[in-house]
Design a protein around this motif. Structure first.
Motif, mmCIF file in Angstrom:
data_model
loop_
_atom_site.group_PDB
_atom_site.id
_atom_site.type_symbol
_atom_site.label_atom_id
_atom_site.label_comp_id
_atom_site.label_asym_id
_atom_site.label_seq_id
_atom_site.Cartn_x
_atom_site.Cartn_y
_atom_site.Cartn_z
ATOM 1 N N GLU A 79 -31.034 52.316 27.038
ATOM 2 C CA GLU A 79 -32.088 51.621 27.772
ATOM 3 C C GLU A 79 -33.481 52.163 27.477
ATOM 4 O O GLU A 79 -34.471 51.446 27.630
ATOM 5 C CB GLU A 79 -31.817 51.725 29.276
ATOM 6 C CG GLU A 79 -30.517 51.079 29.696
ATOM 7 C CD GLU A 79 -30.187 51.407 31.126
ATOM 8 O OE1 GLU A 79 -30.761 50.755 32.017
ATOM 9 O OE2 GLU A 79 -29.378 52.327 31.347
ATOM 10 N N VAL A 80 -33.570 53.448 27.118
ATOM 11 C CA VAL A 80 -34.861 54.092 26.837
ATOM 12 C C VAL A 80 -34.726 54.788 25.481
ATOM 13 O O VAL A 80 -34.397 55.971 25.403
ATOM 14 C CB VAL A 80 -35.246 55.110 27.933
ATOM 15 C CG1 VAL A 80 -36.669 55.620 27.697
ATOM 16 C CG2 VAL A 80 -35.118 54.503 29.322
ATOM 17 N N ASN A 106 -42.779 50.560 31.697
ATOM 18 C CA ASN A 106 -41.661 50.503 32.632
ATOM 19 C C ASN A 106 -40.828 49.247 32.437
ATOM 20 O O ASN A 106 -41.289 48.268 31.850
ATOM 21 C CB ASN A 106 -42.148 50.597 34.080
ATOM 22 C CG ASN A 106 -42.911 49.352 34.510
ATOM 23 O OD1 ASN A 106 -44.020 49.120 34.043
ATOM 24 N ND2 ASN A 106 -42.312 48.564 35.376
ATOM 25 N N TRP A 122 -36.444 51.743 34.661
ATOM 26 C CA TRP A 122 -36.978 53.007 34.150
ATOM 27 C C TRP A 122 -38.486 52.987 33.974
ATOM 28 O O TRP A 122 -39.070 51.967 33.635
ATOM 29 C CB TRP A 122 -36.344 53.335 32.785
ATOM 30 C CG TRP A 122 -34.875 53.480 32.864
ATOM 31 C CD1 TRP A 122 -33.935 52.547 32.507
ATOM 32 C CD2 TRP A 122 -34.157 54.603 33.361
ATOM 33 N NE1 TRP A 122 -32.678 53.024 32.756
ATOM 34 C CE2 TRP A 122 -32.790 54.289 33.278
ATOM 35 C CE3 TRP A 122 -34.535 55.842 33.867
ATOM 36 C CZ2 TRP A 122 -31.792 55.173 33.685
ATOM 37 C CZ3 TRP A 122 -33.541 56.725 34.262
ATOM 38 C CH2 TRP A 122 -32.198 56.386 34.171
ATOM 39 N N VAL A 147 -38.987 60.573 31.414
ATOM 40 C CA VAL A 147 -38.308 59.339 31.827
ATOM 41 C C VAL A 147 -37.811 59.497 33.247
ATOM 42 O O VAL A 147 -37.134 60.469 33.563
ATOM 43 C CB VAL A 147 -37.127 59.029 30.872
ATOM 44 C CG1 VAL A 147 -36.386 57.775 31.312
ATOM 45 C CG2 VAL A 147 -37.612 58.915 29.431
ATOM 46 N N THR A 148 -38.158 58.529 34.100
ATOM 47 C CA THR A 148 -37.725 58.559 35.498
ATOM 48 C C THR A 148 -37.137 57.202 35.893
ATOM 49 O O THR A 148 -37.537 56.167 35.359
ATOM 50 C CB THR A 148 -38.896 58.865 36.450
ATOM 51 O OG1 THR A 148 -39.915 57.868 36.280
ATOM 52 C CG2 THR A 148 -39.478 60.227 36.178
ATOM 53 N N ALA A 149 -36.186 57.244 36.812
ATOM 54 C CA ALA A 149 -35.638 56.000 37.356
ATOM 55 C C ALA A 149 -36.669 55.396 38.298
ATOM 56 O O ALA A 149 -37.343 56.106 39.040
ATOM 57 C CB ALA A 149 -34.335 56.275 38.096
ATOM 58 N N THR A 150 -36.812 54.081 38.259
ATOM 59 C CA THR A 150 -37.723 53.410 39.186
ATOM 60 C C THR A 150 -37.031 53.249 40.532
ATOM 61 O O THR A 150 -35.820 53.398 40.645
ATOM 62 C CB THR A 150 -38.175 52.033 38.664
ATOM 63 O OG1 THR A 150 -37.021 51.204 38.558
ATOM 64 C CG2 THR A 150 -38.857 52.146 37.328
ATOM 65 N N GLN A 176 -33.792 51.015 40.978
ATOM 66 C CA GLN A 176 -32.471 51.327 40.417
ATOM 67 C C GLN A 176 -31.504 51.736 41.496
ATOM 68 O O GLN A 176 -31.793 52.257 42.491
ATOM 69 C CB GLN A 176 -32.577 52.428 39.388
ATOM 70 C CG GLN A 176 -31.308 52.623 38.645
ATOM 71 C CD GLN A 176 -31.483 53.555 37.456
ATOM 72 O OE1 GLN A 176 -32.467 54.245 37.326
ATOM 73 N NE2 GLN A 176 -30.514 53.543 36.588
#
Length: 152
Positions: free
Chosen positions: A59-60, A122, A126, A146-149, A152
């Motif tokens: 995904e990233v 974003n 993510w 990288v961080t989860a929004t 999620q």
């Protein structure tokens, strides 16, 4: 611990770990992980030269290159990942942006800075901040955070 406090403490703890980890490596092990885990109540992986466990590579995407650092803090439901990759130079930001947009990221901010470049984007799942900079003896590197929004 409140969500806001965790969201603030985790990046600070990760930044401190990144800054002091090289000084604490050696035969005796690295006590930083347990210190940070105790302070934040979360899982910490100071990693090494690979993507940290659980990194959402599908995904990233990460630009091809030698990974000089990979680490994470938190668990699968709220991990923050940090990965540093050697790149050819400042222009790597163009390839990184194209790669992330191809994976569905929407650009929020980006551009050149003195001696480097940045990208912030974003998806629904993510958020990513990429900083490309000259790292002296390491040459040019791209650092991904990288961080989860919240979605999620």
């Amino acid at each position: 611990m409140t969500t806001l406090r965790t969201r603030v403490a985790a990046p600070i703890a990760l930044a401190l770990a990144v800054a002091i980890a090289p000084a604490l490596t050696g035969c005796f092990g690295n006590p930083v992980e347990s210190i940070i885990e105790g302070a934040t109540g979360g899982q910490v992986d100071l990693g090494g030269t690979t993507l940290p466990d659980g990194y959402p590579e599908a995904e990233v995407p990460i630009i091809d290159g030698e990974i000089v650092f990979g680490g994470s803090i938190g668990d699968a439901s709220g991990a923050i990942y940090n990965v540093t990759v050697k790149v050819s130079g400042e222009s790597a930001i163009d390839d990184i942006k194209a790669q992330l947009e191809g994976a569905g990221f929407t650009t929020q901010v980006g551009g050149d800075t003195t001696g480097g470049a940045t990208y912030i984007g974003n998806t629904d799942a993510w958020g990513v901040l990429v900083v490309v900079s000259d790292s002296g003896d390491n040459g040019w590197v791209a650092n991904y955070t990288v961080t989860a929004t919240s979605g999620q």
